[in-house]
Motif scaffolding. Structure first.
Motif, PDB file in Angstrom:
ATOM      1  N   ASN A 177       0.842  -1.201   0.000  1.00 19.74           N
ATOM      2  CA  ASN A 177       0.000   0.000   0.000  1.00 19.74           C
ATOM      3  C   ASN A 177       0.874   1.247   0.000  1.00 19.74           C
ATOM      4  N   TYR A 178       0.570   2.173  -0.895  1.00 17.61           N
ATOM      5  CA  TYR A 178       1.335   3.420  -0.955  1.00 17.61           C
ATOM      6  C   TYR A 178       0.650   4.494  -0.131  1.00 17.61           C
ATOM      7  N   THR A 179       1.429   5.135   0.733  1.00 13.71           N
ATOM      8  CA  THR A 179       0.879   6.167   1.610  1.00 13.71           C
ATOM      9  C   THR A 179       1.147   7.563   1.095  1.00 13.71           C
ATOM     10  N   SER A 180       2.084   7.728   0.180  1.00 15.35           N
ATOM     11  CA  SER A 180       2.486   9.064  -0.248  1.00 15.35           C
ATOM     12  C   SER A 180       1.991   9.356  -1.644  1.00 15.35           C
ATOM     13  N   GLY A 181       1.531  10.586  -1.847  1.00 17.01           N
ATOM     14  CA  GLY A 181       1.110  11.010  -3.176  1.00 17.01           C
ATOM     15  C   GLY A 181       2.215  11.681  -3.945  1.00 17.01           C
ATOM     16  N   THR A 182       3.406  11.768  -3.371  1.00 16.37           N
ATOM     17  CA  THR A 182       4.500  12.420  -4.069  1.00 16.37           C
ATOM     18  C   THR A 182       5.107  11.475  -5.087  1.00 16.37           C
ATOM     19  N   THR A 183       5.674  12.059  -6.134  1.00 15.24           N
ATOM     20  CA  THR A 183       6.286  11.235  -7.181  1.00 15.24           C
ATOM     21  C   THR A 183       7.778  11.065  -6.974  1.00 15.24           C
ATOM     22  N   SER A 184       8.357  11.768  -6.017  1.00 12.20           N
ATOM     23  CA  SER A 184       9.803  11.701  -5.839  1.00 12.20           C
ATOM     24  C   SER A 184      10.226  10.516  -4.983  1.00 12.20           C
ATOM     25  N   SER A 185       9.457  10.224  -3.935  1.00 11.59           N
ATOM     26  CA  SER A 185       9.860   9.144  -3.034  1.00 11.59           C
ATOM     27  C   SER A 185       8.633   8.381  -2.550  1.00 11.59           C
ATOM     28  N   PRO A 186       8.094   7.490  -3.356  1.00 11.73           N
ATOM     29  CA  PRO A 186       6.908   6.724  -2.944  1.00 11.73           C
ATOM     30  C   PRO A 186       7.193   5.907  -1.690  1.00 11.73           C
ATOM     31  N   LYS A 187       6.219   5.852  -0.788  1.00  7.07           N
ATOM     32  CA  LYS A 187       6.354   5.067   0.436  1.00  7.07           C
ATOM     33  C   LYS A 187       5.421   3.874   0.303  1.00  7.07           C
ATOM     34  N   GLY A 188       6.013   2.748  -0.095  1.00 13.87           N
ATOM     35  CA  GLY A 188       5.240   1.531  -0.294  1.00 13.87           C
ATOM     36  C   GLY A 188       5.294   0.643   0.933  1.00 13.87           C
ATOM     37  N   VAL A 189       4.179   0.570   1.667  1.00 14.62           N
ATOM     38  CA  VAL A 189       4.113  -0.207   2.905  1.00 14.62           C
ATOM     39  C   VAL A 189       3.808  -1.668   2.569  1.00 14.62           C
ATOM     40  N   VAL A 190       4.628  -2.575   3.066  1.00 11.60           N
ATOM     41  CA  VAL A 190       4.442  -4.004   2.826  1.00 11.60           C
ATOM     42  C   VAL A 190       4.005  -4.683   4.118  1.00 11.60           C
ATOM     43  N   HIS A 191       2.866  -5.387   4.037  1.00 13.14           N
ATOM     44  CA  HIS A 191       2.368  -6.170   5.167  1.00 13.14           C
ATOM     45  C   HIS A 191       2.356  -7.650   4.804  1.00 13.14           C
ATOM     46  N   HIS A 197     -14.528   5.961  17.722  1.00 11.24           N
ATOM     47  CA  HIS A 197     -13.415   6.765  17.224  1.00 11.24           C
ATOM     48  C   HIS A 197     -12.109   6.012  17.449  1.00 11.24           C
ATOM     49  N   GLY A 198     -11.342   5.854  16.381  1.00 10.06           N
ATOM     50  CA  GLY A 198     -10.078   5.140  16.484  1.00 10.06           C
ATOM     51  C   GLY A 198      -8.944   5.900  15.839  1.00 10.06           C
ATOM     52  N   TYR A 199      -7.755   5.353  16.011  1.00 10.35           N
ATOM     53  CA  TYR A 199      -6.536   5.942  15.459  1.00 10.35           C
ATOM     54  C   TYR A 199      -5.708   4.831  14.846  1.00 10.35           C
ATOM     55  N   GLY A 200      -5.290   5.027  13.614  1.00  6.66           N
ATOM     56  CA  GLY A 200      -4.493   4.008  12.956  1.00  6.66           C
ATOM     57  C   GLY A 200      -3.618   4.581  11.867  1.00  6.66           C
ATOM     58  N   LEU A 201      -2.792   3.718  11.304  1.00  6.13           N
ATOM     59  CA  LEU A 201      -1.893   4.096  10.217  1.00  6.13           C
ATOM     60  C   LEU A 201      -1.768   2.921   9.259  1.00  6.13           C
ATOM     61  N   THR A 202      -1.478   3.227   8.019  1.00  8.27           N
ATOM     62  CA  THR A 202      -1.226   2.170   7.043  1.00  8.27           C
ATOM     63  C   THR A 202      -0.073   1.297   7.515  1.00  8.27           C
ATOM     64  N   GLU A 203       0.965   1.931   8.055  1.00  5.94           N
ATOM     65  CA  GLU A 203       2.144   1.181   8.494  1.00  5.94           C
ATOM     66  C   GLU A 203       1.866   0.249   9.663  1.00  5.94           C
ATOM     67  N   ALA A 204       0.831   0.536  10.421  1.00  5.45           N
ATOM     68  CA  ALA A 204       0.512  -0.284  11.594  1.00  5.45           C
ATOM     69  C   ALA A 204      -0.605  -1.268  11.329  1.00  5.45           C
ATOM     70  N   GLY A 205      -1.036  -1.386  10.085  1.00  8.07           N
ATOM     71  CA  GLY A 205      -1.998  -2.422   9.715  1.00  8.07           C
ATOM     72  C   GLY A 205      -3.435  -2.124  10.073  1.00  8.07           C
ATOM     73  N   GLY A 206      -3.757  -0.872  10.336  1.00  8.84           N
ATOM     74  CA  GLY A 206      -5.130  -0.524  10.694  1.00  8.84           C
ATOM     75  C   GLY A 206      -5.178   0.250  11.994  1.00  8.84           C
ATOM     76  N   LEU A 207      -6.270   0.125  12.705  1.00 11.53           N
ATOM     77  CA  LEU A 207      -6.425   0.861  13.956  1.00 11.53           C
ATOM     78  C   LEU A 207      -5.529   0.281  15.044  1.00 11.53           C
ATOM     79  N   VAL A 208      -4.840   1.151  15.751  1.00 14.57           N
ATOM     80  CA  VAL A 208      -3.983   0.707  16.851  1.00 14.57           C
ATOM     81  C   VAL A 208      -4.516   1.160  18.202  1.00 14.57           C
ATOM     82  N   GLY A 247       2.596  -7.450  16.323  1.00 15.85           N
ATOM     83  CA  GLY A 247       2.649  -8.253  15.094  1.00 15.85           C
ATOM     84  C   GLY A 247       1.972  -7.628  13.904  1.00 15.85           C
ATOM     85  N   CYS A 248       1.230  -6.541  14.105  1.00 13.82           N
ATOM     86  CA  CYS A 248       0.524  -5.887  12.997  1.00 13.82           C
ATOM     87  C   CYS A 248       1.372  -4.844  12.284  1.00 13.82           C
ATOM     88  N   VAL A 249       2.514  -4.497  12.837  1.00  6.28           N
ATOM     89  CA  VAL A 249       3.357  -3.468  12.232  1.00  6.28           C
ATOM     90  C   VAL A 249       3.954  -3.985  10.922  1.00  6.28           C
TER      91      VAL A 249
END
Length: 570
Positions: A201-215, A336-347, A407-409
């Motif tokens: 999953n890509y988190t960044s919309g920039t074209t210079s340095s894509p951040k591709g998160v692998v789970h 209401h939750g808090y999460g990130l793509t890098e953490a696999g969802g809500l943490v 283990g979700c990171v």
């Protein structure tokens, strides 16, 4: 005890793909998908996924090859969450609202071998492929058309508008052809270990340095169960897809709905009146979204109290208490939750305490606006001083950085060891970049992204707190606060707001908005500039793009050049 050890019987790789096999047995004749006039059962969905996985394998797609999808929340998008990894490939769901330049960069960065393309995105993929340099491998394309019984048999090959030096763009087949021609007895490719990659999953919309998160399979398996437990998801819920599946794989709910035999109500695009109609027609029980989704539902002319309870999970940005209060008055039970793509969802989620039911509605909304405590599957979530790594005081004031372990990171960022090492540090924590405080009761509250904190006169200023006050103004529909350069203070808050429709001649002026904030905030937190816009810029997932607003504010120059300095900031 020393002779006891892991064995083959207790060491099978954890994977969420098994949820679909179980659903086909337990919920065989129960409805799995509804999309307009199309309906499938779980046995049909299982069979369709096997057939598509078989067809993907027949294209020569190998284990760990990347297969991309460019589609909205339609049945094919849901099925590909199973079919792609069943073929041993890594699923990459692309943000449908990105421009063709960014799509091109992400396809090349991921080295995608196959791309499934919705019929309304044909020109987008054509323009993206046209930017490939000569000699760059071009992924094969599959056209998703004919959804909902639409027998669109137009030519799959795109009309050529490319120069003679551009690569040819054509589709190898249609999605439904893969369903028809695939092997229903296909033995899907089991992961070698639970650590095998499952999604990119890509988190960044920039074209210079894509951040591709692998789970990996194991992480998604854990995250999925965690999401179901945290939301107390019952068996056979009715889930409305208001959250894009391309956004963090829909917070793992594509796999989760199979685990509990739910009904997926697919939705091609967000439309508030349609959502209210679907909730009523299908007795929807659950839906998810960012605060922008809540805002659109709350302010829709079609908004009226629901005739049954609907559970709504919100995350992505801290929602203002006034918005939560409005949604609850309509009959939505908001989590209401808090999460990130890098953490696999809500943490973390604001786990509700029974004694809070006795509080006034406004106080309940304020408490619910906090992000809360870690979910059950996260080993630890903390807020630390990024310089020392020590936990901050639980005083609701001292700010620090949110850190997570469990283990979700993510496994890391694709082709970016430096970026991976920067956030997955040797101390065993994943550093999120989010700034928060911890209250005396142990509940955390996000104050900002580290890059969004405004430093004015040496004071760290939370843009979120200023936005919450702006959202209480009766005429303001959306608000975002960023830093504007100031020769005297260094930075000062600059507010960008859009107004609600139908307010007529009562539109507030910049001075009136500033005075409104001055009556409710410490003076150093009051916006020194207010910019009115018809609509604030948003990402494909509905988040307000503060980086765009920061550039606008920067281009406005120093606010102090034309204003008299205050003698006090108290």
């Amino acid at each position: 005890m020393e002779e006891l050890k892991p064995r083959l019987a207790n060491s099978a790789p954890l994977t969420p793909l098994g949820y679909l096999e179980r659903a086909a047995t337990v919920y065989a004749n129960c409805t799995s998908i509804i999309y307009n006039h199309t309906t499938y059962t779980w046995s049909q969905t299982h069979l369709r996924c096997l057939r598509v996985a078989s067809s993907i394998s027949s294209f020569g797609i190998n284990r760990h090859d990347v297969v991309s999808v460019l589609a909205p929340n339609i049945p094919a998008m849901y099925e590909l969450h199973f079919a792609v990894p069943m073929a041993g490939a890594v699923l990459n769901t692309l943000n449908l609202r990105l421009d063709h330049r960014t799509i091109s960069v992400l396809l090349r960065h991921s080295e995608s071998k196959l791309v499934f393309v919705d019929k309304l995105s044909k020109s987008l993929i054509q323009d993206a492929i046209s930017l490939f340099q000569p000699g760059t491998p071009i992924p094969r394309l599959v056209l998703i058309d004919g959804d909902d019984g639409d027998d669109d048999r137009t030519e799959a090959a795109l009309p050529s508008t490319l120069s003679s030096s551009s690569p040819a763009v054509e589709f190898v087949c249609r999605y439904e052809d893969m369903v028809v021609n695939g092997d229903p007895e296909f033995q899907w490719v089991q992961p070698l270990t639970g650590w095998d990659p499952l999604v990119l999953n890509y988190t960044s919309g920039t074209t210079s340095s894509p951040k591709g998160v692998v789970h990996c399979h194991r992480g998604v398996f854990i995250s999925t169960l965690d999401s179901l437990v945290d939301w107390s998801m019952p068996k056979r819920p009715v889930f409305l897809w208001t959250l894009p599946m391309f956004h963090g794989n829909g917070w793992t709910f594509p796999w989760g709905m199979a685990a509990v035999g739910g009904t997926n109500i697919c939705l091609r695009k967000f439309d508030a009146p349609l959502i209210y109609r679907l909730i009523k027609a299908h007795k929807v029980t659950h839906l998810c979204g960012a605060p922008v989704v809540l805002n659109m539902l709350a302010n829709s002319p079609a908004a009226e109290p629901l005739n049954h309870r609907v559970f709504l999970d919100v995350a992505g940005a801290p929602p203002p208490p006034t918005l939560l209060l409005r949604m609850e008055s309509l009959g939505f039970e908001v989590t209401h939750g808090y999460g990130l793509t890098e953490a696999g969802g809500l943490v973390a989620t604001c786990e509700w305490k029974p004694e809070w039911d006795l509080l006034p509605a406004s106080e309940r909304a304020r408490l619910k606006s906090r992000q809360g405590v870690r979910t059950v599957a996260r080993s630890r979530v903390d807020v630390v001083d990024p310089e020392t790594g020590r936990s901050v005081e639980r005083d609701g004031v001292t700010m620090g950085e949110v850190v997570v372990k469990g283990g979700c990171v993510m496994l890391g960022y694709l082709k970016d060891p430096a970026g991976t090492a920067k956030c997955l540090k040797e101390d065993g924590w994943f550093y999120t970049g989010d700034v928060a405080v911890v209250h005396p009761d142990g509940y955390l509250e996000i104050k900002d992204r580290s890059k969004d904190v405004i430093i004015s006169g040496g004071e760290n200023l939370s843009s979120v707190e200023v936005e919450w006050v702006l959202y209480t103004h009766p005429a303001i529909n959306e608000a975002a606060v960023v830093a504007r350069p100031d020769d005297y203070w260094g930075e000062t808050p600059c507010a960008f707001v859009s107004l609600k429709e139908g307010i007529g001649g009562s539109k507030p002026s910049e001075k009136e908005v500033i005075e409104y904030c001055r009556a409710r905030l410490p003076h150093f937190m009051v916006p020194k500039t207010v910019v009115f816009k018809d609509e604030l810029p948003k990402s494909g997932t509905g988040k307000i793009q503060k980086f765009v607003l920061r550039e606008i504010a920067k281009g406005m120059g120093s606010v102090g050049a034309s204003r008299t300095r205050p003698q006090s900031r108290l």
